[in-house]
Design an enzyme around this catalytic site. Structure first.
Site, PDB file in Angstrom:
ATOM      1  N   MET A 177      -1.004   6.233  20.859  1.00 37.33           N
ATOM      2  CA  MET A 177      -0.813   6.957  19.776  1.00 37.33           C
ATOM      3  C   MET A 177       0.169   6.072  18.716  1.00 37.33           C
ATOM      4  SD  MET A 177       0.749  10.490  21.706  1.00 37.33           S
ATOM      5  CE  MET A 177      -0.179  10.707  23.171  1.00 37.33           C
TER       6      MET A 177
ATOM      7  N   TYR B  10       2.704  11.433  15.443  1.00 35.13           N
ATOM      8  CA  TYR B  10       2.619  12.866  15.951  1.00 35.13           C
ATOM      9  C   TYR B  10       4.354  13.282  15.754  1.00 35.13           C
ATOM     10  CZ  TYR B  10       5.245  10.200  19.526  1.00 35.13           C
ATOM     11  OH  TYR B  10       6.150   9.331  20.327  1.00 35.13           O
ATOM     12  N   GLU B  11       5.357  12.450  15.153  1.00 34.05           N
ATOM     13  CA  GLU B  11       6.358  13.069  14.638  1.00 34.05           C
ATOM     14  C   GLU B  11       6.288  13.963  13.580  1.00 34.05           C
ATOM     15  OE1 GLU B  11       9.512  10.090  14.521  1.00 34.05           O
ATOM     16  OE2 GLU B  11       8.528   8.978  16.036  1.00 34.05           O
TER      17      GLU B  11
ATOM     18  N   HIS C  30       6.123   7.316  14.735  1.00 40.46           N
ATOM     19  CA  HIS C  30       4.850   7.651  15.090  1.00 40.46           C
ATOM     20  C   HIS C  30       4.242   8.850  14.353  1.00 40.46           C
ATOM     21  CE1 HIS C  30       6.362   5.845  19.015  1.00 40.46           C
ATOM     22  NE2 HIS C  30       5.074   5.636  19.295  1.00 40.46           N
TER      23      HIS C  30
ATOM     24  N   HIS D  14      12.628   4.126  22.780  1.00 38.34           N
ATOM     25  CA  HIS D  14      12.627   3.492  21.441  1.00 38.34           C
ATOM     26  C   HIS D  14      14.036   3.362  20.849  1.00 38.34           C
ATOM     27  CE1 HIS D  14       8.246   4.697  20.826  1.00 38.34           C
ATOM     28  NE2 HIS D  14       8.251   4.112  21.858  1.00 38.34           N
TER      29      HIS D  14
ATOM     30  N   ALA E 106       2.292   0.873  24.453  1.00 32.03           N
ATOM     31  CA  ALA E 106       1.991   1.389  25.918  1.00 32.03           C
ATOM     32  C   ALA E 106       0.893   2.095  25.738  1.00 32.03           C
ATOM     33  CB  ALA E 106       3.271   2.051  26.434  1.00 32.03           C
TER      34      ALA E 106
ATOM     35  N   ASN F  65      -0.983   3.825  32.332  1.00 33.16           N
ATOM     36  CA  ASN F  65      -1.431   5.037  32.989  1.00 33.16           C
ATOM     37  C   ASN F  65      -3.244   4.806  32.812  1.00 33.16           C
ATOM     38  OD1 ASN F  65      -0.610   6.283  30.205  1.00 33.16           O
ATOM     39  ND2 ASN F  65      -2.350   7.414  30.601  1.00 33.16           N
TER      40      ASN F  65
ATOM     41  N   SER G 105       7.131   1.740  23.398  1.00 33.45           N
ATOM     42  CA  SER G 105       7.649   2.045  24.807  1.00 33.45           C
ATOM     43  C   SER G 105       7.456   1.169  25.716  1.00 33.45           C
ATOM     44  CB  SER G 105       6.801   3.146  25.164  1.00 33.45           C
ATOM     45  OG  SER G 105       6.411   4.013  24.252  1.00 33.45           O
TER      46      SER G 105
END
Ligand code: 8IG
Length: 276
Positions: free
Chosen positions: A214, A99-100, A97, A71, A127, A238, A39
């Site tokens: 992640m 988390y997909e 990722h 992406h 990121a 962040n 990202s």
């Protein structure tokens, strides 16, 4: 067998098939380095010049279509020339990722294919959120080590892989010589897709984590297990949950990444030939 069935039943054969396609399509018998652009990092490749080859990742065996904004799912081949050296770079714009929810095989497929296509160095960018308050938004940080909190490995079987120099000290030193402002940190891998609770960030800080994200960790392990040397660079986009009291927002995360990407692209271009 479909390409997706091969990915899960024989991931290394699937990576080898994708590598052969990369070799045939690019006409490059062996690439030297692969870069995975996360990202906010996608625009960093503009510094690498014009690609010698580009295709959509999903045209290659075992690659899934991209799902996350920022992406783009492209695979490119570049020639980077400096100091009388000619380096062949394979670039993946975007990644899959954990988390997909498709398991770890698609997450590590591109780096496995890259190593099978000859890459000796894998550069993983991402990121991240900053746990350590010494890091500020927009700052690139070299990954010195990681803590995995996902309980997922890309490896199975009695292969006891040493990870003491997973994020190559040799490569980190070369980058720091080029840019003395670069700092290092410990990256904590969190499955997502939720960000952490403030209590979880407190736990990570207590454990010695500096950054949280992640991605990256399964790819680093899979590529290292195949013998590649790893560079990981996190762009802080962040402050982690609970650090500032503000909520986390994916759009802000993407915007902060873009601002620093140009500088990192130029840095990578200058450094890559020195790695060989
Ligand atoms: I960008 O604060 C980005 N990715 N887990 N936590 C986790 N992943 C992230 C964060 C964050 N920021």
């Amino acid at each position: 067998m479909t390409s997706s069935e091969l990915l899960y039943s024989d991931p290394l054969a699937c990576a080898a098939a994708a590598a052969q396609e990369i070799i045939t399509r690019t006409g490059v018998a062996s690439h030297d380095v692969a870069l995975v652009m996360g990202s906010g990092w996608v625009s960093a490749v503009d510094a690498l010049g014009t690609p010698a080859y580009e295709c959509n990742a999903e045209e290659l065996t075992g690659f899934l279509p991209p799902t996350v904004e920022g992406h783009s799912g492209k695979v490119r081949s570049y020639v980077i020339e400096a100091d009388g050296k000619k380096v062949r770079a394979l670039v993946f714009l975007g990644r899959t990722h954990l988390y997909e929810g498709k398991g770890v095989e698609p997450v590590v497929h591109s780096v496995r294919a890259a190593v099978k296509a000859g890459c000796k160095v894998i550069i993983l960018t991402n990121a991240c959120g900053a746990i350590n308050t010494k890091f500020s938004v927009g700052q690139p940080v070299l990954i010195r080590d990681h803590i995995s909190l996902t309980a997922v490995s890309p490896l199975s079987g009695a292969t006891f892989v040493d990870l003491t120099d997973l994020y190559s000290k040799r490569i980190r030193e070369i980058l720091k010589r080029e840019d003395a402002t670069l700092d290092e940190g410990v990256y904590v891998h969190w499955r997502g897709p939720t960000y952490e609770t403030p209590a979880e960030i407190h736990m990570m800080r207590t454990m010695g984590g500096d950054l949280v994200g992640m991605s990256t960790v399964p790819e680093a392990i899979a590529a290292h297990a195949l013998g590649a040397e790893i560079l990981g660079i996190s762009l802080v986009t962040n402050a982690a949950a609970g650090v500032t009291g503000k909520k986390l927002n994916h759009e802000e995360v993407i915007a902060a990444g873009k601002a620093a990407a140009d500088r990192m692209g130029a840095l990578l271009k200058g450094v890559i030939p020195q790695l060989f």
